[in-house]
Write a protein that holds these residues in place. Structure first.
Motif, PDB file in Angstrom:
ATOM      1  N   LYS A 179      11.424-110.326  15.704  1.00  0.00           N
ATOM      2  CA  LYS A 179       9.981-110.270  15.468  1.00  0.00           C
ATOM      3  C   LYS A 179       9.467-108.833  15.564  1.00  0.00           C
ATOM      4  O   LYS A 179       8.591-108.428  14.792  1.00  0.00           O
ATOM      5  CB  LYS A 179       9.228-111.179  16.437  1.00  0.00           C
ATOM      6  CG  LYS A 179       9.537-112.655  16.270  1.00  0.00           C
ATOM      7  CD  LYS A 179       9.234-113.157  14.883  1.00  0.00           C
ATOM      8  CE  LYS A 179       7.800-113.605  14.777  1.00  0.00           C
ATOM      9  NZ  LYS A 179       7.471-114.137  13.450  1.00  0.00           N
ATOM     10  N   ALA A 180       9.996-108.043  16.492  1.00  0.00           N
ATOM     11  CA  ALA A 180       9.583-106.645  16.616  1.00  0.00           C
ATOM     12  C   ALA A 180       9.990-105.851  15.375  1.00  0.00           C
ATOM     13  O   ALA A 180       9.199-105.037  14.862  1.00  0.00           O
ATOM     14  CB  ALA A 180      10.184-106.026  17.873  1.00  0.00           C
ATOM     15  N   GLN A 203      10.502-107.117  12.400  1.00  0.00           N
ATOM     16  CA  GLN A 203       9.674-107.630  11.311  1.00  0.00           C
ATOM     17  C   GLN A 203       8.276-107.007  11.343  1.00  0.00           C
ATOM     18  O   GLN A 203       7.735-106.620  10.309  1.00  0.00           O
ATOM     19  CB  GLN A 203       9.576-109.151  11.404  1.00  0.00           C
ATOM     20  CG  GLN A 203       8.826-109.795  10.265  1.00  0.00           C
ATOM     21  CD  GLN A 203       8.791-111.299  10.401  1.00  0.00           C
ATOM     22  OE1 GLN A 203       8.761-111.841  11.506  1.00  0.00           O
ATOM     23  NE2 GLN A 203       8.799-111.990   9.274  1.00  0.00           N
ATOM     24  N   ALA A 204       7.700-106.886  12.525  1.00  0.00           N
ATOM     25  CA  ALA A 204       6.371-106.290  12.648  1.00  0.00           C
ATOM     26  C   ALA A 204       6.377-104.825  12.234  1.00  0.00           C
ATOM     27  O   ALA A 204       5.419-104.332  11.635  1.00  0.00           O
ATOM     28  CB  ALA A 204       5.869-106.438  14.088  1.00  0.00           C
ATOM     29  N   LYS A 205       7.443-104.127  12.551  1.00  0.00           N
ATOM     30  CA  LYS A 205       7.514-102.692  12.265  1.00  0.00           C
ATOM     31  C   LYS A 205       7.915-102.395  10.822  1.00  0.00           C
ATOM     32  O   LYS A 205       7.373-101.486  10.195  1.00  0.00           O
ATOM     33  CB  LYS A 205       8.512-102.037  13.225  1.00  0.00           C
ATOM     34  CG  LYS A 205       8.593-100.535  13.090  1.00  0.00           C
ATOM     35  CD  LYS A 205       9.499 -99.947  14.160  1.00  0.00           C
ATOM     36  CE  LYS A 205       9.583 -98.432  14.012  1.00  0.00           C
ATOM     37  NZ  LYS A 205      10.480 -97.853  15.031  1.00  0.00           N
ATOM     38  N   GLY A 236       8.803-105.100   8.311  1.00  0.00           N
ATOM     39  CA  GLY A 236       8.701-106.206   7.361  1.00  0.00           C
ATOM     40  C   GLY A 236      10.045-106.828   7.049  1.00  0.00           C
ATOM     41  O   GLY A 236      11.012-106.695   7.806  1.00  0.00           O
TER      42      GLY A 236
END
Length: 114
Positions: A56-57, A59-61, A63
């Motif tokens: 998730k980290a 993905q947040a940073k 994509g």
């Protein structure tokens, strides 16, 4: 699949890999940190949460590209570790995969039976 189809697939994969290459150093560091954290974990139930938080980290940073680069790095590490482990135990990597696959499905069958 004929030679031409195979060549097109290889070209697409190579193009995608090259596009994701700038993320490779960060993802390699992330995989090393993730493995250091999870192999030392005493509670196996924590490992999926650590993995998910890492994904998730990323993905947040970064994509989807970051998640793809992380998956590629994890796959490369898994293959290398499996080959090294197989070699040190005197088995082939295929025998090692057969063992884990059998173990997984036996565990799954036991879970279904209960």
């Amino acid at each position: 699949m004929d030679k031409e189809q195979r060549a097109r697939i290889v070209a697409r994969v190579t193009e995608e890999r090259e596009r994701l290459r700038p993320l490779q150093p960060e993802m390699t560091r992330t995989v090393i940190e993730l493995l250091r954290r999870t192999v030392a974990e005493k509670e196996p139930g924590v490992v999926p949460w650590v993995n998910l938080a890492t994904i998730k980290a990323i993905q947040a940073k970064h994509g989807t590209d970051g998640v793809l680069a992380l998956a590629l790095s994890l796959g490369n590490w898994a293959a290398a570790v499996a080959q090294d482990f197989a070699r040190t135990t005197g088995h082939t990597a295929e025998q090692l995969m057969d063992f884990y696959e059998t173990q997984f499905f036996e565990d799954e069958d036991e879970d279904d039976a209960s």
